[in-house]
Write an enzyme that holds these catalytic residues in place. Structure first.
Site, mmCIF file in Angstrom:
data_model
loop_
_atom_site.group_PDB
_atom_site.id
_atom_site.type_symbol
_atom_site.label_atom_id
_atom_site.label_comp_id
_atom_site.label_asym_id
_atom_site.label_seq_id
_atom_site.Cartn_x
_atom_site.Cartn_y
_atom_site.Cartn_z
ATOM 1 N N ASP A 119 0.881 -1.172 0.000
ATOM 2 C CA ASP A 119 0.000 0.000 0.000
ATOM 3 C C ASP A 119 0.919 1.223 0.000
ATOM 4 O O ASP A 119 2.103 1.102 -0.285
ATOM 5 C CB ASP A 119 -0.988 -0.014 1.174
ATOM 6 C CG ASP A 119 -0.286 -0.047 2.518
ATOM 7 O OD1 ASP A 119 0.931 0.253 2.573
ATOM 8 O OD2 ASP A 119 -0.940 -0.377 3.518
ATOM 9 N N THR A 145 -10.230 7.529 -6.169
ATOM 10 C CA THR A 145 -11.596 7.092 -6.486
ATOM 11 C C THR A 145 -12.692 8.014 -5.927
ATOM 12 O O THR A 145 -13.873 7.684 -6.031
ATOM 13 C CB THR A 145 -11.836 5.651 -5.961
ATOM 14 O OG1 THR A 145 -11.549 5.637 -4.562
ATOM 15 C CG2 THR A 145 -10.985 4.645 -6.684
ATOM 16 N N TYR A 202 -7.062 -1.155 -13.741
ATOM 17 C CA TYR A 202 -8.532 -1.079 -13.655
ATOM 18 C C TYR A 202 -8.990 0.327 -14.025
ATOM 19 O O TYR A 202 -8.386 1.319 -13.619
ATOM 20 C CB TYR A 202 -9.010 -1.439 -12.234
ATOM 21 C CG TYR A 202 -8.572 -2.829 -11.868
ATOM 22 C CD1 TYR A 202 -9.336 -3.931 -12.237
ATOM 23 C CD2 TYR A 202 -7.352 -3.047 -11.236
ATOM 24 C CE1 TYR A 202 -8.897 -5.226 -11.967
ATOM 25 C CE2 TYR A 202 -6.899 -4.329 -10.969
ATOM 26 C CZ TYR A 202 -7.679 -5.407 -11.345
ATOM 27 O OH TYR A 202 -7.246 -6.684 -11.098
ATOM 28 N N ASP A 260 -16.439 2.679 -16.279
ATOM 29 C CA ASP A 260 -17.421 3.053 -17.314
ATOM 30 C C ASP A 260 -17.532 4.577 -17.420
ATOM 31 O O ASP A 260 -18.096 5.086 -18.389
ATOM 32 C CB ASP A 260 -18.797 2.476 -16.972
ATOM 33 C CG ASP A 260 -19.357 3.107 -15.719
ATOM 34 O OD1 ASP A 260 -18.928 2.693 -14.622
ATOM 35 O OD2 ASP A 260 -20.193 4.021 -15.808
ATOM 36 N N TYR A 264 -12.998 12.832 -12.647
ATOM 37 C CA TYR A 264 -12.497 11.483 -12.323
ATOM 38 C C TYR A 264 -12.397 10.653 -13.608
ATOM 39 O O TYR A 264 -11.350 10.055 -13.896
ATOM 40 C CB TYR A 264 -13.438 10.836 -11.305
ATOM 41 C CG TYR A 264 -13.300 9.340 -11.167
ATOM 42 C CD1 TYR A 264 -12.237 8.774 -10.458
ATOM 43 C CD2 TYR A 264 -14.236 8.475 -11.745
ATOM 44 C CE1 TYR A 264 -12.124 7.396 -10.333
ATOM 45 C CE2 TYR A 264 -14.126 7.104 -11.614
ATOM 46 C CZ TYR A 264 -13.064 6.570 -10.910
ATOM 47 O OH TYR A 264 -12.953 5.202 -10.789
HETATM 48 P P1 NDP Z 1 -10.919 1.963 -3.384
HETATM 49 O O1 NDP Z 1 -11.178 3.415 -3.248
HETATM 50 O O2 NDP Z 1 -11.603 0.998 -2.510
HETATM 51 O O3 NDP Z 1 -9.348 1.702 -3.242
HETATM 52 C C1 NDP Z 1 -8.416 2.506 -3.858
HETATM 53 C C2 NDP Z 1 -7.101 2.254 -3.179
HETATM 54 O O4 NDP Z 1 -6.129 3.093 -3.800
HETATM 55 C C3 NDP Z 1 -7.099 2.588 -1.672
HETATM 56 O O5 NDP Z 1 -6.604 1.487 -0.955
HETATM 57 C C4 NDP Z 1 -6.161 3.762 -1.583
HETATM 58 O O6 NDP Z 1 -5.341 3.745 -0.444
HETATM 59 C C5 NDP Z 1 -5.269 3.525 -2.785
HETATM 60 N N1 NDP Z 1 -4.545 4.740 -3.133
HETATM 61 C C6 NDP Z 1 -5.032 5.973 -3.337
HETATM 62 N N2 NDP Z 1 -4.006 6.826 -3.582
HETATM 63 C C7 NDP Z 1 -2.875 6.084 -3.528
HETATM 64 C C8 NDP Z 1 -1.501 6.368 -3.688
HETATM 65 N N3 NDP Z 1 -1.035 7.612 -3.914
HETATM 66 N N4 NDP Z 1 -0.618 5.360 -3.587
HETATM 67 C C9 NDP Z 1 -1.040 4.108 -3.322
HETATM 68 N N5 NDP Z 1 -2.304 3.781 -3.127
HETATM 69 C C10 NDP Z 1 -3.223 4.760 -3.245
HETATM 70 O O7 NDP Z 1 -11.153 1.622 -4.924
HETATM 71 P P2 NDP Z 1 -11.774 0.309 -5.578
HETATM 72 O O8 NDP Z 1 -11.089 -0.892 -5.049
HETATM 73 O O9 NDP Z 1 -13.241 0.409 -5.513
HETATM 74 O O10 NDP Z 1 -11.348 0.557 -7.098
HETATM 75 C C11 NDP Z 1 -10.373 -0.257 -7.764
HETATM 76 C C12 NDP Z 1 -10.273 0.202 -9.198
HETATM 77 O O11 NDP Z 1 -11.542 0.092 -9.831
HETATM 78 C C13 NDP Z 1 -9.833 1.658 -9.381
HETATM 79 O O12 NDP Z 1 -8.986 1.753 -10.486
HETATM 80 C C14 NDP Z 1 -11.130 2.392 -9.686
HETATM 81 O O13 NDP Z 1 -10.908 3.554 -10.467
HETATM 82 C C15 NDP Z 1 -11.887 1.327 -10.453
HETATM 83 N N6 NDP Z 1 -13.346 1.481 -10.388
HETATM 84 C C16 NDP Z 1 -13.972 1.577 -9.179
HETATM 85 C C17 NDP Z 1 -15.359 1.748 -9.121
HETATM 86 C C18 NDP Z 1 -16.090 1.858 -7.818
HETATM 87 O O14 NDP Z 1 -17.330 1.919 -7.849
HETATM 88 N N7 NDP Z 1 -15.413 1.866 -6.670
HETATM 89 C C19 NDP Z 1 -16.162 1.804 -10.361
HETATM 90 C C20 NDP Z 1 -15.392 1.657 -11.566
HETATM 91 C C21 NDP Z 1 -14.040 1.492 -11.564
HETATM 92 P P3 NDP Z 1 -5.749 4.504 0.907
HETATM 93 O O15 NDP Z 1 -6.751 3.586 1.548
HETATM 94 O O16 NDP Z 1 -4.453 4.593 1.627
HETATM 95 O O17 NDP Z 1 -6.339 5.807 0.500
#
Ligand code: NDP
Length: 301
Positions: free
Chosen positions: A30, A67, A104, A107, A130
């Site tokens: 992470d 996100t 990832y 849409d 976004y």
């Molecule tokens: P989450 O928001 O649950 O998780 C995103 C993760 O990214 C968090 O653990 C966060 O860490 C981490 N993160 C943010 N900034 C950084 C950084 N600078 N360095 C390292 N880690 C970082 O997202 P999802 O699991 O839901 O999404 C996964 C993928 O799916 C993404 O690419 C998203 O764009 C895509 N997606 C998601 C949707 C949704 O409804 N959620 C819909 C469509 C696509 P921390 O906890 O420390 O902030």
């Protein structure tokens, strides 16, 4: 196969940590430093370069992203840094080191017009910041020339992390009446399904010839089958939660239009994704959205 997983604590990252294990050695990071002083902070390009150098993976799976859809409207530089510039750096380094990049996207790269499910080749035209930064990230991957598999998904939920299911359960425990949007259509897609599909796709990729691997690279739409509105989704959550014995006070759910619920970031109305390419290329069956939602409700409750 050695896999570097970035974003291990997100909804999808959490499930990937489990699902990727049978494929080989998984090193999950992470943004903090691990016991070997390695960090997966996407904003720190040097740290990412160092982590990849030290770990020397065959595959980088990037589940980290910015996100916060509404916040991105006023925090453009950070959203661009994580979803675009950091992804560009990652993809260029993967190209240099001959590493497969799994990524990832969303849409929200489409404008949400019409009612047809979006295909991978449809024209992108994001309606919010976004979506714009996620599309710039995709373009940077394409331009880097690296081997990549990019899954565009939608309406993600999981037992780990914040999502619509948890928000609805919380609200329905204290309010008798709620209004939920009925004119945005998509398919709630479980983080567990996304992780399992990723593992299956990586297995198919691993077992393919290098010529076949080239043809497997590209963008894929990944969503559960079926479709619904947020209103349908909320009603399913309430009905199923009640069946599971959850104490909810909710009595009435009103269907409202997107225009009745203004948000800082514009949302596309049509989030339907055509998943035929994924199903054919990787021989994947995508279950109906209600199955995964029911499973997570059982886990949460
Ligand atoms: P989450 O928001 O649950 O998780 C995103 C993760 O990214 C968090 O653990 C966060 O860490 C981490 N993160 C943010 N900034 C950084 C950084 N600078 N360095 C390292 N880690 C970082 O997202 P999802 O699991 O839901 O999404 C996964 C993928 O799916 C993404 O690419 C998203 O764009 C895509 N997606 C998601 C949707 C949704 O409804 N959620 C819909 C469509 C696509 P921390 O906890 O420390 O902030």
């Amino acid at each position: 196969m050695k896999i570097l997983l970035l974003g291990k604590n997100g909804q999808v990252g959490w499930e990937l940590k489990r699902a990727l294990q049978p494929l080989g050695q998984v090193i999950a990071l992470d943004r903090t430093q691990n016991e070997d002083s390695l960090s997966g902070d996407l904003a720190n390009f040097e740290a990412i370069t160092q982590a990849i150098h030290v770990i020397d993976p065959d595959v980088v799976v990037n589940a980290a992203a910015y996100t916060a859809v509404d916040k991105a409207e006023t925090d453009q530089s950070n959203a661009d840094l994580i979803n675009h510039l950091a992804v560009k750096h990652l993809a260029e380094f993967c190209k240099k080191q001959n590493i497969l990049l799994v990524h990832y996207s969303t849409d929200y790269v489409f404008n949400g017009e019409g009612i047809e499910p979006w295909s991978e080749d449809d024209q992108t035209k994001p309606v919010n910041l976004y979506g714009h930064t996620k599309r710039l990230g995709e373009q940077a991957i394409e331009q880097s020339g690296c081997a990549f598999i990019n899954f565009r998904t939608c309406w993600v939920y999981g037992s780990h992390g914040h999502n619509f299911i948890k928000t609805m359960l919380k609200l329905a425990a204290s309010r008798e009446e709620l209004s939920v949007i009925h004119d945005q259509i998509g398919a709630p897609t479980g983080a567990a399904l996304i992780a399992d599909v990723t593992a299956q796709a990586l297995r198919v990729y691993q077992l393919s010839s290098s010529q076949q691997q080239n043809s497997l690279c590209g963008h894929y739409h990944l969503a559960a089958s079926g479709q619904c509105s947020w209103f349908d989704y909320a009603n399913f959550i309430f009905d199923h939660a009640k069946q599971l014995g959850q104490m909810l006070v909710i009595q009435k759910v009103n269907a409202i239009g997107t225009s009745d619920y203004p948000t800082p970031a514009k949302r596309p109305l049509n989030s339907r994704l055509n998943t035929q390419k994924l199903q054919t290329q990787f021989k994947i069956h995508l279950p109906h959205w209600t199955l995964g939602v029911a499973q997570v409700l059982e886990e949460i409750i």
